[in-house]
Scaffold this motif. Structure first.
Motif, PDB file in Angstrom:
ATOM      1  N   LYS A 232       5.557   5.373  -3.525  1.00  0.00           N
ATOM      2  CA  LYS A 232       5.463   6.117  -4.781  1.00  0.00           C
ATOM      3  C   LYS A 232       6.214   5.418  -5.911  1.00  0.00           C
ATOM      4  O   LYS A 232       5.843   5.524  -7.077  1.00  0.00           O
ATOM      5  N   THR A 233       7.279   4.700  -5.547  1.00  0.00           N
ATOM      6  CA  THR A 233       8.128   4.050  -6.552  1.00  0.00           C
ATOM      7  C   THR A 233       7.575   2.713  -7.009  1.00  0.00           C
ATOM      8  O   THR A 233       7.774   2.316  -8.163  1.00  0.00           O
ATOM      9  N   CYS A 234       6.860   2.018  -6.133  1.00  0.00           N
ATOM     10  CA  CYS A 234       6.384   0.654  -6.435  1.00  0.00           C
ATOM     11  C   CYS A 234       5.500   0.644  -7.680  1.00  0.00           C
ATOM     12  O   CYS A 234       4.429   1.272  -7.707  1.00  0.00           O
ATOM     13  N   PRO A 235       5.890  -0.062  -8.743  1.00  0.00           N
ATOM     14  CA  PRO A 235       5.117  -0.052  -9.993  1.00  0.00           C
ATOM     15  C   PRO A 235       3.814  -0.857  -9.923  1.00  0.00           C
ATOM     16  O   PRO A 235       2.938  -0.678 -10.771  1.00  0.00           O
ATOM     17  N   SER A 236       3.689  -1.719  -8.913  1.00  0.00           N
ATOM     18  CA  SER A 236       2.487  -2.548  -8.832  1.00  0.00           C
ATOM     19  C   SER A 236       1.531  -2.102  -7.733  1.00  0.00           C
ATOM     20  O   SER A 236       0.509  -2.748  -7.493  1.00  0.00           O
ATOM     21  N   GLY A 237       1.843  -0.992  -7.079  1.00  0.00           N
ATOM     22  CA  GLY A 237       0.982  -0.492  -6.006  1.00  0.00           C
ATOM     23  C   GLY A 237       0.878  -1.445  -4.830  1.00  0.00           C
ATOM     24  O   GLY A 237      -0.166  -1.537  -4.177  1.00  0.00           O
ATOM     25  N   ALA A 238       1.984  -2.145  -4.549  1.00  0.00           N
ATOM     26  CA  ALA A 238       1.973  -3.155  -3.493  1.00  0.00           C
ATOM     27  C   ALA A 238       2.300  -2.589  -2.116  1.00  0.00           C
ATOM     28  O   ALA A 238       2.226  -3.308  -1.120  1.00  0.00           O
ATOM     29  N   ILE A 239       2.657  -1.304  -2.041  1.00  0.00           N
ATOM     30  CA  ILE A 239       3.057  -0.705  -0.762  1.00  0.00           C
ATOM     31  C   ILE A 239       2.115   0.422  -0.381  1.00  0.00           C
ATOM     32  O   ILE A 239       1.797   1.295  -1.189  1.00  0.00           O
ATOM     33  N   GLU A 240       1.700   0.400   0.868  1.00  0.00           N
ATOM     34  CA  GLU A 240       0.828   1.438   1.409  1.00  0.00           C
ATOM     35  C   GLU A 240       1.416   1.928   2.729  1.00  0.00           C
ATOM     36  O   GLU A 240       1.910   1.134   3.528  1.00  0.00           O
ATOM     37  N   MET A 241       1.376   3.232   2.948  1.00  0.00           N
ATOM     38  CA  MET A 241       1.878   3.790   4.207  1.00  0.00           C
ATOM     39  C   MET A 241       0.760   3.722   5.255  1.00  0.00           C
ATOM     40  O   MET A 241      -0.341   4.244   5.044  1.00  0.00           O
ATOM     41  N   VAL A 242       1.051   3.061   6.363  1.00  0.00           N
ATOM     42  CA  VAL A 242       0.081   2.913   7.445  1.00  0.00           C
ATOM     43  C   VAL A 242       0.762   3.266   8.777  1.00  0.00           C
ATOM     44  O   VAL A 242       1.714   2.602   9.176  1.00  0.00           O
ATOM     45  N   ASP A 243       0.272   4.308   9.427  1.00  0.00           N
ATOM     46  CA  ASP A 243       0.805   4.727  10.731  1.00  0.00           C
ATOM     47  C   ASP A 243       2.321   4.899  10.680  1.00  0.00           C
ATOM     48  O   ASP A 243       3.064   4.358  11.501  1.00  0.00           O
ATOM     49  N   ASN A 244       2.791   5.642   9.687  1.00  0.00           N
ATOM     50  CA  ASN A 244       4.204   5.989   9.513  1.00  0.00           C
ATOM     51  C   ASN A 244       5.102   4.813   9.144  1.00  0.00           C
ATOM     52  O   ASN A 244       6.326   4.891   9.289  1.00  0.00           O
ATOM     53  N   LEU A 245       4.516   3.740   8.656  1.00  0.00           N
ATOM     54  CA  LEU A 245       5.318   2.599   8.210  1.00  0.00           C
ATOM     55  C   LEU A 245       4.771   2.048   6.897  1.00  0.00           C
ATOM     56  O   LEU A 245       3.552   1.971   6.718  1.00  0.00           O
ATOM     57  N   PRO A 246       5.639   1.639   5.977  1.00  0.00           N
ATOM     58  CA  PRO A 246       5.154   1.003   4.758  1.00  0.00           C
ATOM     59  C   PRO A 246       4.682  -0.419   5.047  1.00  0.00           C
ATOM     60  O   PRO A 246       5.287  -1.137   5.847  1.00  0.00           O
ATOM     61  N   VAL A 247       3.610  -0.814   4.409  1.00  0.00           N
ATOM     62  CA  VAL A 247       3.082  -2.175   4.526  1.00  0.00           C
ATOM     63  C   VAL A 247       3.057  -2.774   3.123  1.00  0.00           C
ATOM     64  O   VAL A 247       2.500  -2.194   2.198  1.00  0.00           O
ATOM     65  N   ILE A 248       3.676  -3.945   2.987  1.00  0.00           N
ATOM     66  CA  ILE A 248       3.771  -4.590   1.672  1.00  0.00           C
ATOM     67  C   ILE A 248       2.670  -5.624   1.492  1.00  0.00           C
ATOM     68  O   ILE A 248       2.480  -6.499   2.344  1.00  0.00           O
ATOM     69  N   ASP A 249       1.954  -5.520   0.391  1.00  0.00           N
ATOM     70  CA  ASP A 249       0.981  -6.538   0.003  1.00  0.00           C
ATOM     71  C   ASP A 249       1.727  -7.512  -0.911  1.00  0.00           C
ATOM     72  O   ASP A 249       1.945  -7.235  -2.091  1.00  0.00           O
ATOM     73  N   TYR A 250       2.137  -8.644  -0.351  1.00  0.00           N
ATOM     74  CA  TYR A 250       2.984  -9.570  -1.101  1.00  0.00           C
ATOM     75  C   TYR A 250       2.260 -10.241  -2.268  1.00  0.00           C
ATOM     76  O   TYR A 250       2.906 -10.772  -3.173  1.00  0.00           O
ATOM     77  N   GLU A 251       0.952 -10.211  -2.259  1.00  0.00           N
ATOM     78  CA  GLU A 251       0.214 -10.760  -3.401  1.00  0.00           C
ATOM     79  C   GLU A 251       0.349  -9.855  -4.623  1.00  0.00           C
ATOM     80  O   GLU A 251       0.274 -10.317  -5.763  1.00  0.00           O
ATOM     81  N   LYS A 252       0.557  -8.571  -4.385  1.00  0.00           N
ATOM     82  CA  LYS A 252       0.729  -7.618  -5.483  1.00  0.00           C
ATOM     83  C   LYS A 252       2.199  -7.426  -5.856  1.00  0.00           C
ATOM     84  O   LYS A 252       2.508  -6.988  -6.962  1.00  0.00           O
ATOM     85  N   CYS A 253       3.096  -7.734  -4.920  1.00  0.00           N
ATOM     86  CA  CYS A 253       4.529  -7.492  -5.138  1.00  0.00           C
ATOM     87  C   CYS A 253       5.054  -8.320  -6.314  1.00  0.00           C
ATOM     88  O   CYS A 253       4.807  -9.529  -6.399  1.00  0.00           O
ATOM     89  N   ILE A 254       5.801  -7.664  -7.219  1.00  0.00           N
ATOM     90  CA  ILE A 254       6.348  -8.358  -8.390  1.00  0.00           C
ATOM     91  C   ILE A 254       7.849  -8.628  -8.226  1.00  0.00           C
ATOM     92  O   ILE A 254       8.527  -9.015  -9.177  1.00  0.00           O
ATOM     93  N   LYS A 255       8.367  -8.368  -7.038  1.00  0.00           N
ATOM     94  CA  LYS A 255       9.765  -8.701  -6.683  1.00  0.00           C
ATOM     95  C   LYS A 255      10.782  -7.931  -7.528  1.00  0.00           C
ATOM     96  O   LYS A 255      11.858  -8.448  -7.847  1.00  0.00           O
ATOM     97  N   CYS A 256      10.457  -6.712  -7.876  1.00  0.00           N
ATOM     98  CA  CYS A 256      11.382  -5.916  -8.687  1.00  0.00           C
ATOM     99  C   CYS A 256      12.500  -5.286  -7.849  1.00  0.00           C
ATOM    100  O   CYS A 256      13.570  -4.960  -8.357  1.00  0.00           O
ATOM    101  N   GLY A 257      12.246  -5.075  -6.575  1.00  0.00           N
ATOM    102  CA  GLY A 257      13.263  -4.509  -5.689  1.00  0.00           C
ATOM    103  C   GLY A 257      13.427  -3.008  -5.783  1.00  0.00           C
ATOM    104  O   GLY A 257      14.331  -2.431  -5.155  1.00  0.00           O
ATOM    105  N   LYS A 258      12.553  -2.323  -6.545  1.00  0.00           N
ATOM    106  CA  LYS A 258      12.695  -0.873  -6.729  1.00  0.00           C
ATOM    107  C   LYS A 258      12.443  -0.102  -5.431  1.00  0.00           C
ATOM    108  O   LYS A 258      12.994   0.972  -5.227  1.00  0.00           O
ATOM    109  N   CYS A 259      11.616  -0.667  -4.551  1.00  0.00           N
ATOM    110  CA  CYS A 259      11.343   0.005  -3.277  1.00  0.00           C
ATOM    111  C   CYS A 259      12.601   0.073  -2.418  1.00  0.00           C
ATOM    112  O   CYS A 259      12.883   1.095  -1.781  1.00  0.00           O
ATOM    113  N   ALA A 260      13.382  -1.015  -2.429  1.00  0.00           N
ATOM    114  CA  ALA A 260      14.628  -1.038  -1.656  1.00  0.00           C
ATOM    115  C   ALA A 260      15.635  -0.043  -2.220  1.00  0.00           C
ATOM    116  O   ALA A 260      16.368   0.621  -1.466  1.00  0.00           O
ATOM    117  N   GLU A 261      15.654   0.068  -3.543  1.00  0.00           N
ATOM    118  CA  GLU A 261      16.569   1.029  -4.190  1.00  0.00           C
ATOM    119  C   GLU A 261      16.171   2.460  -3.872  1.00  0.00           C
ATOM    120  O   GLU A 261      17.034   3.342  -3.723  1.00  0.00           O
TER     121      GLU A 261
END
Length: 272
Positions: A232-261
């Protein structure tokens, strides 16, 4: 007498025919042997050229027992050059030329251990056997209450040719500055906890559990509870929940680190 002469002539013809067939067979055998020898020399030369350009790490990350086996598979078309993550790009380009295939530049990657457990995860029982993850895993999946987590016996540490892995708080930790992404740890871990991610990635998911929130909280302090805040926090929509785990699409990731925060369990870890 005439009959005997006719029979003799017929046998002479048969002998000639047999002789012709024998000669043809002999020529074919010689041709086959020459072609086989020529092809074998060609194949051997290719393998030697490929082997001379491979890194020579013999890490096993490609799925072969060593670089010689990998070179042979490449020559036969049974392996892909991208399976080797240790050989440098310029050497791979030379190998591609030997094989007569297009060269594609690999995206640099490093290995990460997708587990935050170790001392942070509860034990199901006390293990007193050989310090070997494979042996421990044979006992009900291992001593940890989380059946997805690191067993902490260090198989990955022992196989890493670059000494890039150590055990921190009884779980595997990879030093990205030393990791060559050879893949030896991926093959050695019975829990399949290691994953390659882009070398410039800022974050990764340090959990492999597919259990639901309450079940995870009961066995680990930092395991993912599938709350979805990271997605929900990722501004680039790079994270999707799959089978109770987040999956990161690194091609979309902008390296902001907001997901970790945003992660309340510190399951998403930063690499720099």
């Amino acid at each position: 007498m005439q009959s005997m002469l006719l029979q003799s002539v017929q046998w002479d013809k048969v002998g000639i025919v047999i002789g012709i067939f024998a000669a043809i067979a002999a020529v074919l055998v010689v041709c086959i042997l020459l072609v086989a020898k020529f092809c074998k020399v060609n194949a051997d030369e290719k393998i030697e050229k490929i082997l001379s350009n491979l890194a020579g790490a013999n890490c096993g990350g490609c799925g072969c027992t060593g670089c010689a086996g990998f070179a042979e598979k490449l020559c036969k078309g049974e392996a892909c050059l991208a399976d080797c993550h240790v050989t440098e790009a310029d050497k791979k380009k030379e190998i591609a030329e030997v094989l007569g295939v297009p060269f594609e530049q690999d995206v640099p990657t490093v290995s990460v251990c997708k587990c935050s457990g170790g001392k942070n995860a509860a034990d199901a029982f006390e293990y007193a056997g050989a310090r070997d993850c494979n042996e421990q895993a044979k006992l009900s999946g291992g001593a940890k209450a989380c059946k997805y987590g690191c067993l902490g016996d260090g198989n990955c540490v022992r196989v890493c040719p670059e000494e890039a892995i150590c055990l921190k708080e009884e779980r595997a930790s990879v030093n990205p500055d030393r990791c060559t992404s050879c893949g030896a740890c991926l093959s050695a871990c019975p829990k399949r906890l290691f994953e390659r991610i882009p070398a410039d990635a800022k974050v990764y998911i340090a959990c492999s559990s597919h259990d639901k929130g309450k079940a995870v909280m009961d066995v680990c302090k930092f395991g993912c509870i599938a709350c979805g805040k990271c997605a929900k926090t990722c501004p680039s929509g790079a994270i999707e929940m799959v089978d109770n785990l987040p999956v990161i699409d690194y091609e979309k990731c902008i390296k902001c680190g907001k997901c970790a925060e945003a992660c309340p369990r510190h399951t998403i870890q930063t690499r720099y």
